[in-house]
Design an enzyme around this catalytic site. Structure first.
Site, short mmCIF file in Angstrom:
data_model
loop_
_atom_site.label_atom_id
_atom_site.label_comp_id
_atom_site.label_asym_id
_atom_site.label_seq_id
_atom_site.Cartn_x
_atom_site.Cartn_y
_atom_site.Cartn_z
N HIS A 72 15.84 7.83 1.86
CA HIS A 72 15.41 7.08 3.10
C HIS A 72 15.79 5.46 3.29
O HIS A 72 14.97 4.86 3.60
CB HIS A 72 13.83 7.06 3.53
CG HIS A 72 13.54 8.70 3.58
ND1 HIS A 72 13.68 9.34 4.92
CD2 HIS A 72 13.06 9.67 2.67
CE1 HIS A 72 13.38 10.77 4.54
NE2 HIS A 72 12.91 10.72 3.37
N ASN A 150 10.36 14.64 8.76
CA ASN A 150 11.87 14.50 9.13
C ASN A 150 12.06 14.99 10.45
O ASN A 150 11.22 15.49 10.97
CB ASN A 150 12.54 15.38 7.93
CG ASN A 150 12.77 14.78 6.63
OD1 ASN A 150 12.73 13.56 6.58
ND2 ASN A 150 12.71 15.54 5.69
N TYR A 360 5.54 9.61 -3.11
CA TYR A 360 5.96 8.40 -2.13
C TYR A 360 5.19 7.15 -2.52
O TYR A 360 5.78 6.02 -2.35
CB TYR A 360 5.27 8.98 -0.91
CG TYR A 360 6.34 9.59 -0.08
CD1 TYR A 360 7.08 9.23 1.11
CD2 TYR A 360 6.95 10.90 -0.53
CE1 TYR A 360 7.83 10.00 1.79
CE2 TYR A 360 7.90 11.62 0.23
CZ TYR A 360 8.60 11.19 1.21
OH TYR A 360 9.42 11.85 2.00
#
Length: 535
Positions: A72, A150, A360
């Protein structure tokens, strides 16, 4: 910056004794009298070591970049608001969740969204075939909620242990530094659960026309919890009210030749002209059990929950209405995590979700720093009180007026922080199983991929076959054969068309699809390059 924001900033500076001025200063606040010339011995030099302004300016410049996101990396973002409907379908939402942001009709929650591409680097073209990230940070009254997903509703793998391998296969070769479909399909040929995602990715759905006209999805399965601690499984879907548009490979290449930042420009300019993009947030709800009647596991993120069995129920609307003032501060440093949930929202047992929840936030602490949540773009829009202290770049402490500053632990009888009261009954799922390393029982890797293929329009199927054949024509025969076998398992016509396309690519002298075109480009650069004399 808007006049309103500028005036607010000046008011804050006046209230803290700071003067507003357009005079250039150093970070220490010193006025800069000459920003054109080093301090030197004579006008030809040498320079001297006490050039403090130069040293500060250049040493900061040397450190302007933070580590790029591994995935990303290429992104764009915008601020906006979420307006709740107060219902889920035609029922009060409180029946399913006690999360405050959803409860009242018309309740507004500020938010920030970051769109991105997954595999490619920070300055890569926005026309490349890739899933698009769709991450939303809502600044709720109970703290932040991050919905990280997404544009496509499924993923390549269902077990987080395989994530580094999947990313490595799709990233550039560690020797040549080129992305290679041989590596990609070598991995996919051993990963049958990826067939559904591959079917979407190599179709036009793999290249959204822009960020405004693409769907979003939480991908993973979450839970909602009500006041009584009762839970249901939920999936989240963002539906663009601007409609959905995708590109063929040829169309994307034509756009890339003219503008490889087109999606970022499109989003920015739409908001600047007041054409604010909107998405409706819908959820699918399922009872929290194994659902033996289904031919797939509801926690499997390679599967879609069929709409006819689990309808989309609208719960609110998002509007993006303000562009960032500083890309780095607001978009690059924005940090999301799947574990960032408010009361009334909870985790399911989805193995990918649990892995993402570690990964994350861990990568943000490495990339931005241990105090990344103190940055304005990431900080909650509510009072924060923790016993966490120090760390690199800590610029304030979470100390509450009236609380003993000597006490940075809990419990304490000396006037420290206290635990909050529970807002409702805890959700307490029960487990009775052995601790194992094992695949899920109902994998059903090919059925939904076939349904998706048959659900495409013919032009989408044709584009899918062309793109797959272009990529697979570069692969060794044993990888081609394995992929053809798996395409046949999805759908007979699907397999036949890929097989025939590869056969034709093999027999066409002097061409093997995209590989030949890529090789031509290398030769063209030398052949068409204009000679120049040295100077």
């Amino acid at each position: 910056m808007s006049n309103e924001n500028a005036e607010a900033k000046q008011s804050t500076m006046r209230s803290t004794g700071q003067e507003t001025s357009d005079i250039l200063t150093t970070r220490q606040g010193h006025p800069v009298y000459d920003n054109q010339n080093l301090r030197t011995v004579g006008n030809r030099g040498p320079a001297t070591l006490e050039n403090y302004h130069f040293l500060e300016k250049m040493s900061h410049f040397d450190r302007e970049r933070v580590p790029e996101r591994v995935v990303h990396a290429r992104g764009a973002g915008a601020h906006g608001v979420f307006e709740a409907y107060g219902t889920v379908g035609d029922q009060p939402i409180s029946r399913y969740t006690r999360a405050k942001l959803f409860q009242e009709k018309g309740k507004i929650t500020p938010l920030f969204v970051r769109f991105s591409t997954v595999i490619h680097g920070g300055h890569s073209p926005e026309t490349l075939r890739d899933p698009r990230g769709f991450a939303v940070k809502m600044y709720t009254e109970d703290g932040n909620w991050d919905l990280v997903g997404n544009n496509l509703k499924i993923f390549f793998i269902r077990d987080a242990l395989k994530f580094p391998d999947f990313i490595h296969a799709f990233k550039p070769d560690p020797v040549t530094n080129r992305q290679d479909p041989v590596r990609q399909f070598d991995f996919i040929s051993h990963t049958p659960e990826a067939m559904h995602m591959i079917t979407f990715l190599f179709s036009p759905w793999g290249i959204p026309a822009n960020y405004r006209q693409m769907q979003g999805s939480g991908v993973n399965t979450y839970k909602w919890v009500n006041q009584d601690g009762e839970a249901v499984l939920v999936k989240y879907h963002w539906e663009p009210l601007q409609g959905i548009k995708n590109l063929t490979t040829k169309e994307a290449q034509e756009i890339q030749a003219k503008n490889f930042n087109h999606a970022t420009q499109d989003l920015y300019e739409a908001i600047e002209r007041g054409d604010y993009p909107q998405w409706e947030l819908c959820v699918q709800i399922m009872s929290d059990d194994e659902h033996a009647e289904l031919d797939f596991d509801p926690l499997d993120d390679t599967k879609i929950w069929p709409k006819d069995q689990f309808p989309w129920l609208p719960v609110g609307r998002m509007t993006l209405n303000r562009n960032p003032v500083n890309y780095f501060a607001e978009v690059e440093q924005s940090a999301f995590g799947t574990g960032v949930l408010v009361d009334g929202l909870d985790f399911s047992d989805d193995k990918m979700l649990q892995g993402r929840t570690f990964s994350y936030s861990d990568t943000q602490r490495y990339r931005v720093g241990t105090n990344y949540l103190q940055l304005p773009i990431n900080a909650p829009r509510k009072h924060v009180a923790t016993n966490q202290r120090d760390g690199q770049m800590a610029y304030h402490q979470d100390i509450v007026e009236g609380v003993n500053p000597h006490v940075n632990y809990e419990p304490s009888s000396l006037g420290g922080l206290k635990e909050a009261e529970r807002p409702g009954t805890d959700h307490t799922p029960q487990y009775n199983a052995a601790l194992v390393r094992a695949k899920i029982d109902r994998q059903n890797n090919f059925k939904q991929a076939g349904e998706t293929y048959r659900g495409f329009e013919e032009w989408e199927r044709q584009e899918l076959i062309i793109n797959l054949v272009d990529a697979l024509s570069r692969c060794p025969t044993h990888i081609q054969d394995k992929m053809i076998e798996m395409f046949h398992a999805c759908d007979g016509d699907y397999g036949n068309r890929v097989q025939e396309g590869i056969r034709q690519a093999r027999t066409m002298e002097g061409t093997d699809g995209a590989a030949a075109e890529a090789d031509k480009a290398v030769k063209q650069a030398e052949e068409k390059g204009r000679e120049a004399k040295p100077y």
